[in-house]
Scaffold this motif. Structure first.
Motif, PDB file in Angstrom:
ATOM      1  N   UNK A 409       0.854  -1.186   0.000  1.00 49.07           N
ATOM      2  CA  UNK A 409       0.000   0.000   0.000  1.00 49.07           C
ATOM      3  C   UNK A 409       0.890   1.236   0.000  1.00 49.07           C
ATOM      4  N   UNK A 410       0.689   2.101  -0.989  1.00 42.93           N
ATOM      5  CA  UNK A 410       1.465   3.336  -1.090  1.00 42.93           C
ATOM      6  C   UNK A 410       0.567   4.549  -0.914  1.00 42.93           C
ATOM      7  N   UNK A 411       1.110   5.560  -0.259  1.00 39.92           N
ATOM      8  CA  UNK A 411       0.420   6.821  -0.042  1.00 39.92           C
ATOM      9  C   UNK A 411       0.456   7.617  -1.343  1.00 39.92           C
ATOM     10  N   UNK A 412      -0.715   7.752  -1.966  1.00 41.81           N
ATOM     11  CA  UNK A 412      -0.759   8.404  -3.273  1.00 41.81           C
ATOM     12  C   UNK A 412      -0.334   9.864  -3.198  1.00 41.81           C
ATOM     13  N   UNK A 413      -0.670  10.546  -2.121  1.00 42.54           N
ATOM     14  CA  UNK A 413      -0.315  11.961  -1.998  1.00 42.54           C
ATOM     15  C   UNK A 413       1.198  12.158  -2.015  1.00 42.54           C
ATOM     16  N   UNK A 414       1.941  11.234  -1.402  1.00 46.68           N
ATOM     17  CA  UNK A 414       3.396  11.351  -1.393  1.00 46.68           C
ATOM     18  C   UNK A 414       3.976  11.134  -2.787  1.00 46.68           C
ATOM     19  N   UNK A 415       3.332  10.289  -3.576  1.00 41.59           N
ATOM     20  CA  UNK A 415       3.798  10.044  -4.941  1.00 41.59           C
ATOM     21  C   UNK A 415       3.493  11.240  -5.837  1.00 41.59           C
ATOM     22  N   UNK A 416       2.338  11.845  -5.649  1.00 40.83           N
ATOM     23  CA  UNK A 416       1.884  12.911  -6.546  1.00 40.83           C
ATOM     24  C   UNK A 416       2.324  14.308  -6.107  1.00 40.83           C
ATOM     25  N   UNK A 417       2.852  14.444  -4.911  1.00 43.23           N
ATOM     26  CA  UNK A 417       3.187  15.770  -4.368  1.00 43.23           C
ATOM     27  C   UNK A 417       4.054  16.578  -5.325  1.00 43.23           C
ATOM     28  N   UNK A 418       3.741  17.845  -5.648  1.00 40.02           N
ATOM     29  CA  UNK A 418       2.557  18.570  -5.182  1.00 40.02           C
ATOM     30  C   UNK A 418       1.308  18.317  -6.032  1.00 40.02           C
ATOM     31  N   UNK A 419       1.490  17.853  -7.286  1.00 42.54           N
ATOM     32  CA  UNK A 419       0.331  17.638  -8.144  1.00 42.54           C
ATOM     33  C   UNK A 419       0.747  16.799  -9.352  1.00 42.54           C
ATOM     34  N   UNK A 420      -0.147  15.894  -9.759  1.00 43.31           N
ATOM     35  CA  UNK A 420       0.015  15.136 -10.997  1.00 43.31           C
ATOM     36  C   UNK A 420      -1.317  15.138 -11.726  1.00 43.31           C
ATOM     37  N   UNK A 421      -1.291  15.400 -13.014  1.00 43.27           N
ATOM     38  CA  UNK A 421      -2.506  15.427 -13.816  1.00 43.27           C
ATOM     39  C   UNK A 421      -3.195  14.063 -13.769  1.00 43.27           C
TER      40      UNK A 421
END
Length: 501
Positions: A409-421
């Motif tokens: 399980x991965x924290x999506x917010x940490x992967x996308x920080x600050x933003x991903x389309x």
């Protein structure tokens, strides 16, 4: 371990289920994975899991990405050579210096690398012990300590040990090289080249006995690892090949890692290493070759025809200057390719998320149109294909009903920080942006083995402190002697290899 401990529900906003026959990553969204007795029993919307399952622990949520546990398909030991004072050099100069490395014991050494693997999402490993030392009792003692350590921390494993019976220090008989050493150096090295009672039949009996003694361990596969073509006589290879087929075991063999190894095969057999092994009847769908950096023309067709797999060790090939396998061509031919970190990756740790990035980038090519592989195929190398090479094919490596619940399980917010389309494919996110800091939880058979990014079943800081305390001690007399002997031997070893340069 009780069944209740393996029963849970894992929630994710997006789940990477695995790659379909068309090579596309299959995704599920807002999904719940119900685990029963360590096996994925049901996958569907969370609301469909409510009735009768209120008592089950729930993990994750809509803010997480779930994927199959990663697989390190080629691993040796924990304390890295760099940590132990051995600099990077060509493989032939690097390996002899291992004899001066200090040990922290099998348990601590195994736990150290297992912590790094689990905390970066790796749930399964092909552990290839570097050598057999002493006699059969010593072999079993060492194997048990490694197997027990993986059991202690909660990893799934294949256990194998590099088997050799010739050319230990060079690509030809060791006699000439040993004779060039000062006599006291020769007398130190000579008895340490081969284990006591190390015959092909003794090796088979060791593996058979090990498998019988650990038959009740569902997290273990006892596999065979003939070390490399130049290290193994044809008689040893034929014995191992027959024993592995009879036992239904996997074989993982280093092969043509360096140009010198390809040269050895051509000079010794008049053909390529792959074609010589084919002539012995050694190849099959249970065989994986590590490295394969120097395949010759026609070798890939032979591997494909025999349904062999290849384990690509990207970091190892680059750091040692050994070369790189033509992975894009192998994938295009339908040859299963797994990923291995080998001794350690480009950052000198065991982070498979980082290894995946390097493996993908190394094989892009410069052409506008070529057969480069994509993110989904890279992830499959590090999951489903890797599981097959360990002996867990069909049991783990995908998120589907009936498979063991090895889940990251991965924290999506940490992967996308600050933003991903939102248009960015999730498989591309995982490959290119996911780092071990995003790994929140890891499950093996549905049991939590990493939580909040840290292993749960061992005290990681105590392990690190104990290792530091051991290696901070002054060298013992035996360790000083080993370092002195290796230091004196290295100029002779370098001179001996001049003809292979």
């Amino acid at each position: 371990m009780s069944a209740q401990m393996n029963d849970c529900i894992i929630l994710a906003g997006t789940a990477l289920m695995g790659v379909n026959p068309a090579g596309e990553m299959q995704l599920r969204h807002d999904v719940a994975i119900r685990v029963h007795n360590g096996v994925i029993a049901q996958i569907g919307p969370e609301r469909g899991m409510l009735g009768g399952n209120e008592h089950l622990p729930r993990y994750g949520g809509k803010d997480y990405i779930a994927m199959p546990g990663l697989v390190n398909s080629h691993h040796h030991f924990g304390i890295t050579p760099l940590m132990a004072g051995v600099p990077f050099e060509p493989l032939e100069f690097w390996l002899p210096q291992f004899r001066a490395m200090r040990s922290v014991g099998h348990r601590l050494d195994t736990l150290y690398s297992a912590i790094e693997m689990l905390e970066s999402g790796t749930t399964s490993v092909q552990h290839i012990a570097s050598a057999l030392i002493g006699g059969p009792d010593d072999w079993h003692g060492a194997a048990d300590q490694v197997i027990d350590a993986y059991g202690e921390i909660g990893m799934r494993m294949g256990y194998s040990v590099m088997l050799r019976d010739q050319n230990i220090l060079s690509y030809d008989s060791d006699t000439a090289l040993l004779d060039s050493f000062p006599s006291h150096v020769r007398d130190w090295f000579a008895p340490r080249l081969h284990p006591k009672g190390g015959t092909p039949q003794a090796y088979v009996e060791f593996h058979s006995d090990l498998a019988k003694r650990h038959a009740a361990n569902p997290h273990l596969r006892v596999n065979y690892a003939p070390a490399n073509l130049h290290w193994c006589s044809d008689a040893l290879l034929e014995t191992i090949g027959g024993a592995a087929r009879e036992a239904g075991a996997q074989v993982h063999m280093h092969l043509i890692e360096t140009r010198r190894q390809a040269q050895y095969a051509r000079e010794r057999f008049g053909t390529s290493a792959v074609k010589h092994l084919d002539s012995l009847g050694f190849l099959g769908d249970h065989v994986t070759f590590g490295h394969c950096n120097w395949l010759e023309e026609g070798d890939a067709e032979v591997l494909a025809g025999c349904q062999c797999s290849v384990c690509h060790n990207a970091s190892s090939g680059q750091r040692l200057g050994s070369g790189k396998a033509a992975v894009a061509d192998l994938v295009a031919r339908g040859i299963p390719v797994a990923l291995g970190i080998d001794q350690s990756n480009i950052a000198d740790d065991r982070d498979m998320l980082l290894e995946m990035k390097l493996a993908w980038a190394l094989h892009r090519g410069t052409e506008m149109f070529n057969n480069r592989f994509d993110a989904a195929q890279t992830i499959r190398m590090a999951t489903e294909t890797g599981a097959k090479t360990l002996g867990y094919g069909g049991l783990t490596g995908r998120l589907e009903c009936g498979q063991q619940a090895d889940v990251v399980l991965m924290d999506r917010a940490k992967i996308e920080r600050p933003f991903v389309d939102p248009r960015t494919p999730v498989s591309e996110l995982i490959l290119h942006r996911a780092r071990k800091e995003a790994v929140e939880m890891v499950f093996v058979d549905g049991q939590v083995v990493v939580e909040h990014g840290k292993v749960t079943r061992v005290d990681r800081e105590a392990v690190m402190a104990e290792i530091r305390d051991i290696l901070s001690q002054p060298y013992t007399a035996a360790q000083e002697e080993a370092l002195n002997m290796v230091t004196q031997a290295m100029p002779k070893i370098r001179a001996h290899y001049a003809r292979f340069a």
